[in-house]
Scaffold this motif. Structure first.
Motif, PDB file in Angstrom:
ATOM      1  N   ASP A 185       0.796  -1.201   0.057  1.00  0.00           N
ATOM      2  CA  ASP A 185      -0.097  -0.146  -0.181  1.00  0.00           C
ATOM      3  C   ASP A 185       0.934   1.289  -0.111  1.00  0.00           C
ATOM      4  O   ASP A 185       0.391   2.433   0.491  1.00  0.00           O
ATOM      5  CB  ASP A 185      -0.900  -0.062   1.257  1.00  0.00           C
ATOM      6  N   GLY A 186       1.980   1.116  -0.544  1.00  0.00           N
ATOM      7  CA  GLY A 186       3.053   2.335  -0.479  1.00  0.00           C
ATOM      8  C   GLY A 186       3.970   2.406   0.662  1.00  0.00           C
ATOM      9  O   GLY A 186       4.895   3.275   0.647  1.00  0.00           O
ATOM     10  N   ARG A 187       3.546   1.589   1.833  1.00  0.00           N
ATOM     11  CA  ARG A 187       4.504   1.763   3.001  1.00  0.00           C
ATOM     12  C   ARG A 187       5.452   0.629   2.974  1.00  0.00           C
ATOM     13  O   ARG A 187       5.392  -0.246   2.291  1.00  0.00           O
ATOM     14  CB  ARG A 187       3.587   1.390   4.166  1.00  0.00           C
ATOM     15  N   SER A 188       6.512   0.877   3.929  1.00  0.00           N
ATOM     16  CA  SER A 188       7.626  -0.079   3.900  1.00  0.00           C
ATOM     17  C   SER A 188       7.246  -1.366   4.383  1.00  0.00           C
ATOM     18  O   SER A 188       8.029  -2.304   3.955  1.00  0.00           O
ATOM     19  CB  SER A 188       8.613   0.379   4.705  1.00  0.00           C
ATOM     20  N   LEU A 189       6.237  -1.575   5.164  1.00  0.00           N
ATOM     21  CA  LEU A 189       5.889  -3.068   6.044  1.00  0.00           C
ATOM     22  C   LEU A 189       4.560  -3.497   5.294  1.00  0.00           C
ATOM     23  O   LEU A 189       3.630  -2.464   4.898  1.00  0.00           O
ATOM     24  CB  LEU A 189       5.820  -2.770   7.277  1.00  0.00           C
ATOM     25  N   SER A 190       3.985  -4.685   5.230  1.00  0.00           N
ATOM     26  CA  SER A 190       2.805  -5.139   4.780  1.00  0.00           C
ATOM     27  C   SER A 190       1.883  -4.999   6.173  1.00  0.00           C
ATOM     28  O   SER A 190       2.203  -5.944   7.127  1.00  0.00           O
ATOM     29  CB  SER A 190       2.868  -6.562   4.476  1.00  0.00           C
ATOM     30  N   PHE A 191       1.000  -4.078   6.193  1.00  0.00           N
ATOM     31  CA  PHE A 191       0.159  -3.938   7.283  1.00  0.00           C
ATOM     32  C   PHE A 191      -1.163  -4.625   7.270  1.00  0.00           C
ATOM     33  O   PHE A 191      -1.958  -4.467   6.032  1.00  0.00           O
ATOM     34  CB  PHE A 191      -0.233  -2.321   7.488  1.00  0.00           C
ATOM     35  N   LEU A 192      -1.844  -5.450   8.130  1.00  0.00           N
ATOM     36  CA  LEU A 192      -2.788  -5.785   7.944  1.00  0.00           C
ATOM     37  C   LEU A 192      -3.729  -4.787   8.688  1.00  0.00           C
ATOM     38  O   LEU A 192      -3.381  -4.449   9.813  1.00  0.00           O
ATOM     39  CB  LEU A 192      -2.918  -7.128   9.033  1.00  0.00           C
ATOM     40  N   GLY A 193      -4.913  -4.637   8.030  1.00  0.00           N
ATOM     41  CA  GLY A 193      -5.929  -3.662   8.798  1.00  0.00           C
ATOM     42  C   GLY A 193      -6.347  -4.285  10.165  1.00  0.00           C
ATOM     43  O   GLY A 193      -6.314  -5.334  10.382  1.00  0.00           O
ATOM     44  N   GLY A 194      -7.010  -3.280  10.640  1.00  0.00           N
ATOM     45  CA  GLY A 194      -7.520  -3.620  12.228  1.00  0.00           C
ATOM     46  C   GLY A 194      -8.348  -2.635  12.878  1.00  0.00           C
ATOM     47  O   GLY A 194      -8.645  -1.654  12.334  1.00  0.00           O
ATOM     48  N   LEU A 195      -9.203  -2.938  13.837  1.00  0.00           N
ATOM     49  CA  LEU A 195      -9.901  -1.866  14.486  1.00  0.00           C
ATOM     50  C   LEU A 195      -8.997  -0.698  15.008  1.00  0.00           C
ATOM     51  O   LEU A 195      -9.686   0.503  14.884  1.00  0.00           O
ATOM     52  CB  LEU A 195     -10.692  -2.895  15.501  1.00  0.00           C
ATOM     53  N   ALA A 196      -8.135  -1.009  15.476  1.00  0.00           N
ATOM     54  CA  ALA A 196      -7.039   0.030  16.008  1.00  0.00           C
ATOM     55  C   ALA A 196      -5.938   0.078  15.110  1.00  0.00           C
ATOM     56  O   ALA A 196      -5.168  -0.847  14.973  1.00  0.00           O
ATOM     57  CB  ALA A 196      -6.557  -0.427  17.435  1.00  0.00           C
ATOM     58  N   GLU A 197      -5.636   1.381  14.714  1.00  0.00           N
ATOM     59  CA  GLU A 197      -4.763   1.602  13.605  1.00  0.00           C
ATOM     60  C   GLU A 197      -4.034   2.937  14.175  1.00  0.00           C
ATOM     61  O   GLU A 197      -4.410   3.423  15.173  1.00  0.00           O
ATOM     62  CB  GLU A 197      -5.239   1.704  12.215  1.00  0.00           C
ATOM     63  N   GLY A 198      -3.161   3.408  13.291  1.00  0.00           N
ATOM     64  CA  GLY A 198      -2.668   4.587  13.649  1.00  0.00           C
ATOM     65  C   GLY A 198      -3.236   5.778  13.865  1.00  0.00           C
ATOM     66  O   GLY A 198      -3.206   6.661  14.775  1.00  0.00           O
ATOM     67  N   THR A 199      -4.469   6.013  13.183  1.00  0.00           N
ATOM     68  CA  THR A 199      -5.181   7.294  13.334  1.00  0.00           C
ATOM     69  C   THR A 199      -5.985   7.017  14.604  1.00  0.00           C
ATOM     70  O   THR A 199      -6.074   8.431  15.288  1.00  0.00           O
ATOM     71  CB  THR A 199      -6.435   7.255  12.073  1.00  0.00           C
ATOM     72  N   GLU A 200      -6.540   5.949  14.723  1.00  0.00           N
ATOM     73  CA  GLU A 200      -7.247   5.973  16.135  1.00  0.00           C
ATOM     74  C   GLU A 200      -6.142   5.999  17.462  1.00  0.00           C
ATOM     75  O   GLU A 200      -6.529   6.624  18.424  1.00  0.00           O
ATOM     76  CB  GLU A 200      -7.848   4.366  16.365  1.00  0.00           C
ATOM     77  N   THR A 201      -5.017   5.572  17.126  1.00  0.00           N
ATOM     78  CA  THR A 201      -3.921   5.768  18.323  1.00  0.00           C
ATOM     79  C   THR A 201      -3.870   7.412  18.660  1.00  0.00           C
ATOM     80  O   THR A 201      -3.644   7.637  19.468  1.00  0.00           O
ATOM     81  CB  THR A 201      -2.768   5.233  18.108  1.00  0.00           C
ATOM     82  N   ILE A 202      -3.704   7.917  17.537  1.00  0.00           N
ATOM     83  CA  ILE A 202      -3.494   9.432  17.479  1.00  0.00           C
ATOM     84  C   ILE A 202      -4.492  10.076  18.411  1.00  0.00           C
ATOM     85  O   ILE A 202      -4.253  10.921  19.348  1.00  0.00           O
ATOM     86  CB  ILE A 202      -3.017  10.072  16.069  1.00  0.00           C
ATOM     87  N   VAL A 203      -5.820   9.743  17.839  1.00  0.00           N
ATOM     88  CA  VAL A 203      -7.034  10.345  18.411  1.00  0.00           C
ATOM     89  C   VAL A 203      -6.898   9.935  20.119  1.00  0.00           C
ATOM     90  O   VAL A 203      -7.192  10.763  20.849  1.00  0.00           O
ATOM     91  CB  VAL A 203      -8.365   9.983  18.087  1.00  0.00           C
ATOM     92  N   VAL A 204      -6.866   8.608  20.379  1.00  0.00           N
ATOM     93  CA  VAL A 204      -6.844   8.396  21.789  1.00  0.00           C
ATOM     94  C   VAL A 204      -5.968   8.850  22.736  1.00  0.00           C
ATOM     95  O   VAL A 204      -6.231   9.500  23.798  1.00  0.00           O
ATOM     96  CB  VAL A 204      -7.004   6.633  21.872  1.00  0.00           C
TER      97      VAL A 204
END
Length: 208
Positions: free
Chosen positions: A151-170
């Motif tokens: 997806d353009g990032r260096s690692l293969s990220f599996l999607g999930g309920l908790a990702e970077g955006t949610e972490t920033i908000v919390v």
């Protein structure tokens, strides 16, 4: 869960910002290092209950973290020297340092300021540990087996309920509402735990 939508909204503005910042002396790794330093500063500020300062440092650190990737892609597009592998390694390592240290900093701050329990934050750290193990192990094995997700990032990220955006908000909510941070932490630990179980299941099935 929100990362894909956030990237669709933010990719173009971040690319423009990376273009404006593109100077020979400012490398993607230096932006990553800046985000790391600001994130660690956020943890210290939270520990001493400087909540407003901690919030500003947290948000600016995440902006720096969001700009290192677009700057690296911009440099690669014009054939500038650089190593996406080492940059991606530094980036994810810095993220984990920042996430873990801010959890610890908030825990220290709310425990001393409000007598809040520390157990919810320990639960968050445990959930982060399992969640991080799941997606990093998947990324490594998927790369070796030719099943990586690009997806353009260096690692293969599996999607999930908790990702970077949610972490920033919390984490921002903890700093905005420190008196209820420990209650929010219980809920967040549960969300990350569910995400970890989901990633373990999906990753296992994907690699079979």
């Amino acid at each position: 869960m929100l990362d894909a939508a956030a990237r669709r909204v933010l990719d173009a503005p971040l690319a423009r910002a990376a273009g404006a910042l593109d100077r020979p002396w400012l490398s993607p790794d230096r932006l990553t290092a800046l985000g790391l330093a600001l994130g660690l500063g956020c943890a210290v500020a939270a520990a001493v209950q400087w909540w407003g300062t901690a919030l500003v440092l947290w948000l600016v650190s995440r902006v720096a973290d969001g700009l290192d990737g677009p700057l690296a892609r911009r440099r690669r597009a014009v054939g500038a020297p650089g190593d996406a592998g080492s940059g991606g390694f530094f980036d994810i390592t810095a993220d984990f340092c920042v996430y873990g240290s801010t959890v610890a900093g908030v825990a220290v701050g709310v425990t001393h300021a409000f007598g809040a329990p520390w157990e919810p934050f320990l639960a968050v750290l445990l959930a982060y540990y399992v969640n991080g193990t799941a997606f990093l192990a998947f990324s490594s094995i998927a790369e070796r087996s030719g099943r990586q997700l690009d997806d353009g990032r260096s690692l293969s990220f599996l999607g999930g309920l908790a990702e970077g955006t949610e972490t920033i908000v919390v984490h921002a909510l903890w700093l905005l509402l420190p008196t209820v941070a420990w209650q929010l932490a219980w809920g967040w630990a549960a969300v990350v735990a569910v995400s970890a179980v989901h990633r373990m299941w999906v990753g296992y099935r994907s690699l079979r």
